[in-house]
Design a protein around this motif. Structure first.
Motif, PDB file in Angstrom:
ATOM      1  N   GLU A   1       0.848  -1.191   0.000  1.00 27.21           N
ATOM      2  CA  GLU A   1       0.000   0.000   0.000  1.00 27.21           C
ATOM      3  C   GLU A   1       0.882   1.238   0.000  1.00 27.21           C
ATOM      4  OE1 GLU A   1      -3.657  -2.064   0.063  1.00 27.21           O
ATOM      5  OE2 GLU A   1      -3.321   0.114  -0.041  1.00 27.21           O
ATOM      6  N   GLN A   2       0.518   2.220  -0.790  1.00 29.63           N
ATOM      7  CA  GLN A   2       1.339   3.432  -0.922  1.00 29.63           C
ATOM      8  C   GLN A   2       0.456   4.667  -0.762  1.00 29.63           C
ATOM      9  OE1 GLN A   2       3.819   3.424  -4.431  1.00 29.63           O
ATOM     10  NE2 GLN A   2       4.381   5.576  -4.239  1.00 29.63           N
ATOM     11  N   HIS A   3       0.973   5.641  -0.004  1.00 32.53           N
ATOM     12  CA  HIS A   3       0.239   6.888   0.226  1.00 32.53           C
ATOM     13  C   HIS A   3       1.211   8.068   0.296  1.00 32.53           C
ATOM     14  CE1 HIS A   3      -3.459   4.775   1.174  1.00 32.53           C
ATOM     15  NE2 HIS A   3      -2.724   3.921   1.859  1.00 32.53           N
TER      16      HIS A   3
ATOM     17  N   SER B   1      -1.496   9.288  -2.969  1.00 35.62           N
ATOM     18  CA  SER B   1      -1.507   9.027  -4.407  1.00 35.62           C
ATOM     19  C   SER B   1      -1.003  10.240  -5.184  1.00 35.62           C
ATOM     20  CB  SER B   1      -2.908   8.639  -4.880  1.00 35.62           C
ATOM     21  OG  SER B   1      -3.841   9.655  -4.546  1.00 35.62           O
ATOM     22  N   THR B   2      -1.228  11.424  -4.636  1.00 35.66           N
ATOM     23  CA  THR B   2      -0.686  12.642  -5.232  1.00 35.66           C
ATOM     24  C   THR B   2      -0.094  13.513  -4.136  1.00 35.66           C
ATOM     25  OG1 THR B   2      -2.786  13.819  -5.091  1.00 35.66           O
ATOM     26  CG2 THR B   2      -2.364  12.637  -7.132  1.00 35.66           C
TER      27      THR B   2
ATOM     28  N   CYS C   1       4.898   3.695   2.518  1.00 37.98           N
ATOM     29  CA  CYS C   1       4.400   2.404   2.025  1.00 37.98           C
ATOM     30  C   CYS C   1       4.341   1.397   3.166  1.00 37.98           C
ATOM     31  CB  CYS C   1       5.296   1.866   0.921  1.00 37.98           C
ATOM     32  SG  CYS C   1       5.093   2.744  -0.638  1.00 37.98           S
TER      33      CYS C   1
ATOM     34  N   LYS D   1       0.878   1.498  -5.667  1.00 31.34           N
ATOM     35  CA  LYS D   1       0.097   2.106  -6.740  1.00 31.34           C
ATOM     36  C   LYS D   1       0.691   3.399  -7.263  1.00 31.34           C
ATOM     37  CE  LYS D   1      -4.348   0.031  -5.571  1.00 31.34           C
ATOM     38  NZ  LYS D   1      -4.261  -0.910  -6.708  1.00 31.34           N
TER      39      LYS D   1
ATOM     40  N   THR E   1       2.851   7.335  -6.461  1.00 34.29           N
ATOM     41  CA  THR E   1       2.576   8.683  -5.963  1.00 34.29           C
ATOM     42  C   THR E   1       3.029   9.672  -7.024  1.00 34.29           C
ATOM     43  OG1 THR E   1       2.877   8.075  -3.649  1.00 34.29           O
ATOM     44  CG2 THR E   1       3.121  10.405  -4.211  1.00 34.29           C
ATOM     45  N   THR E   2       2.117  10.510  -7.472  1.00 32.36           N
ATOM     46  CA  THR E   2       2.480  11.551  -8.427  1.00 32.36           C
ATOM     47  C   THR E   2       2.935  12.774  -7.654  1.00 32.36           C
ATOM     48  OG1 THR E   2       0.857  10.728 -10.030  1.00 32.36           O
ATOM     49  CG2 THR E   2       1.675  12.982 -10.327  1.00 32.36           C
TER      50      THR E   2
ATOM     51  N   LYS F   1      -1.684   5.589 -16.071  1.00 29.35           N
ATOM     52  CA  LYS F   1      -1.841   6.150 -14.736  1.00 29.35           C
ATOM     53  C   LYS F   1      -2.025   5.081 -13.661  1.00 29.35           C
ATOM     54  CE  LYS F   1      -3.575  10.586 -16.342  1.00 29.35           C
ATOM     55  NZ  LYS F   1      -4.571  11.661 -16.170  1.00 29.35           N
ATOM     56  N   GLN F   2      -1.525   3.895 -13.941  1.00 25.99           N
ATOM     57  CA  GLN F   2      -1.588   2.836 -12.947  1.00 25.99           C
ATOM     58  C   GLN F   2      -0.190   2.296 -12.656  1.00 25.99           C
ATOM     59  OE1 GLN F   2      -4.562  -0.201 -13.446  1.00 25.99           O
ATOM     60  NE2 GLN F   2      -6.055   1.225 -14.316  1.00 25.99           N
ATOM     61  N   SER F   3      -0.138   1.385 -11.722  1.00 27.11           N
ATOM     62  CA  SER F   3       1.149   0.838 -11.306  1.00 27.11           C
ATOM     63  C   SER F   3       1.579  -0.308 -12.212  1.00 27.11           C
ATOM     64  CB  SER F   3       1.038   0.341  -9.862  1.00 27.11           C
ATOM     65  OG  SER F   3       2.291  -0.083  -9.381  1.00 27.11           O
TER      66      SER F   3
END
Lengths: 114, 119
Positions: free
Chosen positions: A5-7, A9-10, A23, A106, A108-109, B41-43
């Motif tokens: 899990e990753q945070h 996302s932006t 993560c 997923k 992080t932008t 836009k995905q992993s």
């Protein structure tokens, strides 16, 4: 199997500020945690990695910390610059029948504005 | 060192045709190669792990009869998308894990990716 899990996302920061991406992973057997930077349409580039026997690693403006007990690891970028803008992915090792693969978060932008 | 190439970089094909993508380690031997798929836009999603000389190990939900993987040598793995359909359109990326490189520890070296568009 492994779940990463990753945070967030932006993430938007001003130039010069710090950025932190976090993560978590699920498999206690995971022993290698790389971070990748990916620019649009290009391959992921390894920016830093850490092994499970180390708690922290630093490379100039980039550092990674690992808490094995809590199963989380973080990427820290200091003195951010516009060229740091990209998508960042964390990953953790997955031990499967064929050997050791990587499972990615997923992403992080990160946007760094000047 | 540790360079991985992919060919082709882009391919456009008609629905129902098959497409082969090559992944090569140029300056090192790779006993293990990995294939990922990345939608916009995905992993990166792991599709399969490929070991030289043996059958690939596919992740859950990936059809092994549709995505044929061959790893016949220590420097080449191929992914063939059979009977491609528009939903197979994606960015396919391979990676390789090196044998004997002093600086590697489960580190994977990525190819530049192949953009597949199925019409």
């Amino acid at each position: 199997g492994e779940n990463v899990e990753q945070h967030p996302s932006t993430l938007s920061v001003q130039e010069g500020d710090s950025a932190v991406i976090k993560c978590t992973y699920s498999d206690s057997a995971s022993n290698y945690f790389p971070w990748y930077k990916q620019e649009l349409g290009k391959r992921p580039q390894l920016i830093i990695d850490i092994r499970s026997n180390v708690g922290e690693k630093k490379d100039q403006r980039i550092a990674v910390t690992l808490n094995k007990t809590a199963k989380h690891f973080s990427l820290h970028i200091t003195e951010t610059q516009p060229e740091d803008s990209a998508v960042y992915f964390c990953a953790a090792t997955l031990i499967n029948q064929a050997g050791t693969a990587l499972i990615f978060g997923k992403g992080t932008t990160l946007s760094v504005s000047s | 060192g540790a360079v991985v190439s992919q060919h082709p970089s882009r391919v456009i094909c008609k629905s129902g045709t098959s497409v082969k993508i090559e992944c090569r380690s140029l300056d090192f031997q790779a006993t293990t190669m990995f294939w990922y798929r990345q939608f916009p836009k995905q992993s990166l999603m792991l599709m399969a792990t490929s070991n030289e000389g043996s059958k690939a190990t596919y992740e859950q939900g990936v059809e092994k009869d549709k995505f044929l993987i061959n790893h016949a040598s220590l420097t080449l793995s191929t992914l063939t998308v059979t009977s491609a359909h528009p939903e197979d359109s994606s960015f396919y990326i391979c990676s390789a894990r090196a044998v004997g490189l002093a600086h590697s520890y489960n580190e994977q070296f990525f190819g530049p990716g192949t953009r597949l568009t199925v019409l």
